[in-house]
Design an enzyme around this catalytic site. Structure first.
Site, mmCIF file in Angstrom:
data_model
loop_
_atom_site.group_PDB
_atom_site.id
_atom_site.type_symbol
_atom_site.label_atom_id
_atom_site.label_comp_id
_atom_site.label_asym_id
_atom_site.label_seq_id
_atom_site.Cartn_x
_atom_site.Cartn_y
_atom_site.Cartn_z
ATOM 1 N N HIS A 101 0.801 -1.226 0.000
ATOM 2 C CA HIS A 101 0.000 0.000 0.000
ATOM 3 C C HIS A 101 0.833 1.275 0.000
ATOM 4 O O HIS A 101 0.285 2.372 -0.191
ATOM 5 C CB HIS A 101 -0.981 -0.005 1.171
ATOM 6 C CG HIS A 101 -2.298 0.637 0.840
ATOM 7 N ND1 HIS A 101 -3.457 0.383 1.543
ATOM 8 C CD2 HIS A 101 -2.652 1.519 -0.127
ATOM 9 C CE1 HIS A 101 -4.451 1.097 1.020
ATOM 10 N NE2 HIS A 101 -3.977 1.796 0.015
ATOM 11 N N ASP A 124 -10.069 -0.240 3.668
ATOM 12 C CA ASP A 124 -8.916 -0.892 4.278
ATOM 13 C C ASP A 124 -9.246 -1.314 5.705
ATOM 14 O O ASP A 124 -9.993 -0.627 6.400
ATOM 15 C CB ASP A 124 -7.756 0.122 4.300
ATOM 16 C CG ASP A 124 -6.380 -0.511 4.445
ATOM 17 O OD1 ASP A 124 -6.263 -1.568 5.087
ATOM 18 O OD2 ASP A 124 -5.408 0.085 3.928
ATOM 19 N N HIS A 126 -6.962 -1.231 7.842
ATOM 20 C CA HIS A 126 -6.035 -0.382 8.589
ATOM 21 C C HIS A 126 -6.192 1.080 8.170
ATOM 22 O O HIS A 126 -6.684 1.371 7.087
ATOM 23 C CB HIS A 126 -4.596 -0.836 8.337
ATOM 24 C CG HIS A 126 -4.388 -2.302 8.583
ATOM 25 N ND1 HIS A 126 -4.543 -3.253 7.594
ATOM 26 C CD2 HIS A 126 -4.054 -2.979 9.709
ATOM 27 C CE1 HIS A 126 -4.314 -4.457 8.099
ATOM 28 N NE2 HIS A 126 -4.025 -4.322 9.385
ATOM 29 N N ASP A 128 -3.520 3.211 7.906
ATOM 30 C CA ASP A 128 -2.314 3.642 7.185
ATOM 31 C C ASP A 128 -1.984 5.095 7.487
ATOM 32 O O ASP A 128 -1.580 5.867 6.622
ATOM 33 C CB ASP A 128 -2.469 3.408 5.679
ATOM 34 C CG ASP A 128 -2.568 1.923 5.336
ATOM 35 O OD1 ASP A 128 -2.224 1.096 6.203
ATOM 36 O OD2 ASP A 128 -2.992 1.590 4.222
ATOM 37 N N HIS A 141 4.243 0.869 4.298
ATOM 38 C CA HIS A 141 2.878 0.578 3.831
ATOM 39 C C HIS A 141 1.832 0.953 4.888
ATOM 40 O O HIS A 141 0.643 0.996 4.571
ATOM 41 C CB HIS A 141 2.719 -0.872 3.365
ATOM 42 C CG HIS A 141 2.572 -1.893 4.456
ATOM 43 N ND1 HIS A 141 1.957 -3.111 4.268
ATOM 44 C CD2 HIS A 141 2.966 -1.895 5.751
ATOM 45 C CE1 HIS A 141 1.973 -3.823 5.376
ATOM 46 N NE2 HIS A 141 2.589 -3.108 6.303
ATOM 47 N N ASP A 228 -7.455 -1.736 -0.371
ATOM 48 C CA ASP A 228 -6.568 -2.776 0.149
ATOM 49 C C ASP A 228 -7.409 -4.033 0.308
ATOM 50 O O ASP A 228 -8.461 -4.003 0.968
ATOM 51 C CB ASP A 228 -6.000 -2.318 1.492
ATOM 52 C CG ASP A 228 -4.931 -3.244 2.052
ATOM 53 O OD1 ASP A 228 -5.065 -4.467 1.891
ATOM 54 O OD2 ASP A 228 -3.993 -2.738 2.693
ATOM 55 N N ASP A 230 -7.121 -6.397 2.163
ATOM 56 C CA ASP A 230 -7.374 -6.846 3.537
ATOM 57 C C ASP A 230 -8.577 -6.141 4.156
ATOM 58 O O ASP A 230 -8.987 -6.475 5.263
ATOM 59 C CB ASP A 230 -6.128 -6.752 4.419
ATOM 60 C CG ASP A 230 -5.697 -5.333 4.771
ATOM 61 O OD1 ASP A 230 -6.533 -4.415 4.770
ATOM 62 O OD2 ASP A 230 -4.493 -5.145 5.066
ATOM 63 N N GLU A 273 -1.992 -5.003 -2.065
ATOM 64 C CA GLU A 273 -1.703 -5.946 -0.977
ATOM 65 C C GLU A 273 -2.160 -7.375 -1.248
ATOM 66 O O GLU A 273 -2.398 -8.143 -0.317
ATOM 67 C CB GLU A 273 -2.261 -5.449 0.363
ATOM 68 C CG GLU A 273 -1.631 -4.139 0.854
ATOM 69 C CD GLU A 273 -0.252 -4.296 1.493
ATOM 70 O OE1 GLU A 273 0.234 -5.445 1.586
ATOM 71 O OE2 GLU A 273 0.337 -3.270 1.889
#
Length: 301
Positions: A101, A124, A126, A128, A141, A228, A230, A273
């Site tokens: 990412h 995402d 996360h 980030d 990332h 992303d 994930d 990712e």
């Protein structure tokens, strides 16, 4: 935006994190049939291949301000920014395939110079939103969104010769469920709009996307989607480096993409990712291709 021409850019980079394999993401996405999918919905597709990634000796984080592989990541993102800038100038839709990412730093540097008020949807698990000071790992990332808002190391925040790339009020995070303490503090400090899995569960994805789209339509002149894999639940997308249980379902993800397609506000996108080494028969890349199709106009009827 009425998308007719899509330019695909691969960024086979895994330097932003420390699990090998995500550099094979662009190949996995192509193998899963991204060009064929987009051509099947009457889009003109140009695959520009992969940008060159320098492969340095991996530098221990403490030697570079808690920023692993900073120089190589800066160089790769500079190349990416130039290519994305060129694609936007030509009037094509840039579709960037990651890679980790950290490549979002380059994508946003290339896109945002063409918009006064670029919006960003960050799909995402996360945030980030880390910096060298808050990152537990030094992995870049986990820093691209903070960098793009102008928070972090000058090599990242000033990439492309200007910054910030996005204003905090033009940003929406969707699907978050793993935030570090420093990220939570930055969210509060900047007043960021975040829809965690708690909000998605309570409101439903349709209501979340309606709110997010209405919010961004009011204040932006184009929206970049940074997705992303994930963000999707690992039962549907197992091939990612940092899976987090309890994510957005396959069907909810499609609904989000379909609503974005209907809104017409998305001007660029990246899907990142995907790690084929950790995947099951390329399932995650196939999910990514299906979501790209929905974003760019594929419909069930």
């Amino acid at each position: 935006m009425n998308v007719k021409k899509v330019s695909i850019i691969g960024v086979p980079m895994d330097l932003g994190q420390n699990r090998r394999g995500v550099d094979m993401g662009p190949s996995a996405i192509r193998y899963a049939g991204v060009v064929e999918k987009l051509e099947s919905i009457d889009l003109e597709v140009e695959d520009m291949g992969d940008i060159q990634i320098d492969m340095p000796e991996r530098v221990h984080s403490s030697s570079l301000h808690n920023l692993r592989n900073l120089k190589a990541i800066e160089q790769a993102n500079t190349r990416l920014a130039q290519l994305v800038d060129q694609v936007v100038q030509e009037g094509h839709f840039p579709l960037v395939l990651g890679g980790d990412h950290s490549i979002a730093i380059g994508t946003l540097a290339g896109v945002s110079r063409h918009y006064e008020d670029l919006g960003v949807i960050w799909f995402d698990a996360h945030g980030d939103l880390n910096t060298a000071d808050t990152s537990p790992s030094g992995n870049i990332h986990g820093m691209p969104l903070a960098s793009s808002m102008g928070v972090g190391h000058p090599a990242l925040t000033g990439l492309g010769g200007y910054g910030p790339k996005v204003k905090p009020e033009n940003l929406v995070i969707i699907g978050a469920r793993a935030l570090d303490q420093g990220e939570k503090e930055l969210i509060r400090q900047k007043g960021l709009r975040v829809y965690t899995m708690h909000e998605i569960d309570r409101m439903g994805m349709a209501a979340v996307m309606r709110e997010a789209i209405d919010y961004l339509k009011e204040r932006t002149d184009g929206v970049h989607l940074s997705l992303d894999l994930d963000g999707v639940d690992p039962t549907d997308a197992p091939g990612v480096g940092t899976p987090v249980m309890g994510g957005v379902s396959y069907r909810e993800s499609h609904l989000a993409m379909e609503m974005l397609a209907e809104s017409g506000i998305v001007v660029s996108a990246e899907f990142v990712e995907i790690n084929p080494i950790l995947d099951e028969k390329n399932r995650t890349a196939k999910v990514a291709v299906a979501l790209m199709g929905s974003l760019l106009g594929d419909q069930l009827k």
